[in-house]
Design an enzyme around this catalytic site. Structure first.
Site, PDB file in Angstrom:
ATOM      1  NE  ARG A  27      -2.133  -1.467   3.524  1.00 28.69           N
ATOM      2  CZ  ARG A  27      -2.615  -1.398   4.762  1.00 28.69           C
ATOM      3  NH1 ARG A  27      -3.819  -0.940   4.970  1.00 28.69           N
ATOM      4  NH2 ARG A  27      -1.893  -1.793   5.775  1.00 28.69           N
ATOM      5  CG  ASP A  45       2.236   6.388   2.634  1.00 28.86           C
ATOM      6  OD1 ASP A  45       1.141   5.838   2.849  1.00 28.86           O
ATOM      7  OD2 ASP A  45       3.099   6.557   3.514  1.00 28.86           O
ATOM      8  NE  ARG A  75       8.061   9.214   3.163  1.00 30.52           N
ATOM      9  CZ  ARG A  75       6.828   9.711   3.272  1.00 30.52           C
ATOM     10  NH1 ARG A  75       5.777   8.961   2.972  1.00 30.52           N
ATOM     11  NH2 ARG A  75       6.654  10.941   3.667  1.00 30.52           N
TER      12      ARG A  75
END
Lengths: 272, 272
Positions: free
Chosen positions: A73, A75, A220
């Site tokens: 999924r 972002d 990230r």
């Protein structure tokens, strides 16, 4: 193999076509999508997501209701070269023409790179054994004009050797909760990182991470932490501390979505 | 050098600063602009153009009214690496900090690459002696996802040697009206093409054209014509016919704006 005649909502001419499970490799520029996951907020227009756009196109091409299941999924703003998904359909379209049939109905920022028929119990989410992400940093002082939504523009000096020292410390099986945003809602936070390295690509620096899975925002946050190491605000050993304490406050900031690419997902079914 | 004290609308602290003429090199991703030229249709919102955005920013940074004059009125969707422009202003900002001061107020799809002080009679339009355009063709069958607005996706086979044979025939001083859209409204349609070549850049093919000037849509029509030569619908000698007859109907279609880049503009003032 289920026979389609048992399925609801199939046009008559498809009732003798067997239902098959298909596996897709999907690439997209995430800049204009609210991520992968379908979102239909109550009483509002559905948001433009990759799953939403691709599933609607598949329903149109296959002329039947179906559900598209994607492995990751991603972002809002995150890109993919090798997202993987599966769906079931009864279709007379020959396999070798299917990608073209789908792509001809897709907008320009998403593309099906391959379609294969797979086993009926293949699951894009739970069967994934390895994922590779790539994070692209634009290193020139001048702006990445046309590619500004594909990279992170980070032009301050970075010490590559320190970053690679830190990256190597991420490899192995660890509790990676310190490299995740709160509320990831998964039971175990132990993951195996198979590879992590910083690559010099001239105008760009790439952080490449492969693992058997990641928590929310792990890549990230790892990139944000490696940047802090590269600018000498953290020592490389900071990685060991984060892994030992699982304390998010020891890690660096979350790097922006724009530079993140889901590059490849591996399955036990794959040849290589 | 005119003294700013004679100027209207200057803040008091600028009244003793001399007015200077500045030359800018400007780069932009044209995808989200309605071209270079300021457009303020009556009774409507002004359209987002590069001149409009940049001039408004300069007025804000220089704190005075001014007019920005650009060398080339690039069309909607056309990009630039080396657009050139000039403006007059009385500014205490040191020259070496001016590009940064302007860029910090500009959106991410346009950037001032250099600012120099120039002679008071420098004219970005009429002093230009040579312009180079580059047209980028994406040659892979798979889509240029993130860069789809920076190239033209043309993946059919092309014979490079034929294209270069045709390109060479464009070099020289000719009436190029056959390679322009009707209504260009200029008196002479004779221009000198200094160079024209097709370059193989792996996943991309580039058409590079340099001339002392071009008519409306000349580069895009030249590219459309070279494509027809590359796919063997035209012989290379078709170029000679177009130049001899000035008949637009003999040329190929106009290639889309997305692949076109204004790369560089030369002036007699330039060192190299």
């Amino acid at each position: 193999m289920t026979n389609a005649s048992a399925e609801e909502g199939l046009p008559h001419f498809l009732r003798d076509v067997p239902v098959r499970r298909y596996r897709l490799t999907v690439a997209y520029d995430g800049a204009d999508f609210f991520g992968w996951q379908k979102q239909e907020p109550k009483g509002q227009e559905p948001m433009r997501t990759v799953q939403g756009v691709l599933e609607a196109t598949l329903i149109r091409v296959m002329r039947q209701p179906l559900n598209l299941v994607g492995a990751s999924r991603t972002d809002s703003g995150v890109h993919a070269e090798g997202q993987t998904a599966h769906f079931d359909a009864a279709s007379p379209i020959p396999l070798e023409r299917m990608a073209h049939a789908i792509n001809s109905k897709l907008p320009g920022d998403v593309e099906v790179r391959s379609v294969t028929e797979t086993r009926p119990d293949f699951d894009a989410i739970s069967d994934a054994i390895r994922k590779r992400y790539r994070y692209r940093l634009h290193r020139l002082a001048s702006r990445p004009l046309g590619t500004r939504k594909l990279v992170w523009h980070y032009w301050e000096p970075l010490e590559l050797q320190h970053m690679n020292d830190a990256a190597t410390r991420l490899v192995g099986t660890h509790d990676i909760e310190g490299l995740s945003s709160a509320g990831h809602g998964r039971e175990s936070t132990v993951r195996t990182i198979f590879a992590c390295r910083v690559e010099d690509h001239g105008d760009e620096l790439h952080v490449v991470i492969e693992g058997d899975g990641f928590l929310y925002n792990t890549v990230r946050i790892a990139v944000g932490t490696l940047i802090e190491v590269g600018r000498r605000r953290f020592e490389p050993a900071r990685i060991d501390e984060i892994l030992a304490t699982a304390d998010r406050r020891l890690a660096g900031p979350t790097a922006p979505a724009s530079g993140l690419w889901l590059e490849r997902i591996w399955y036990p079914d794959d040849e290589s």
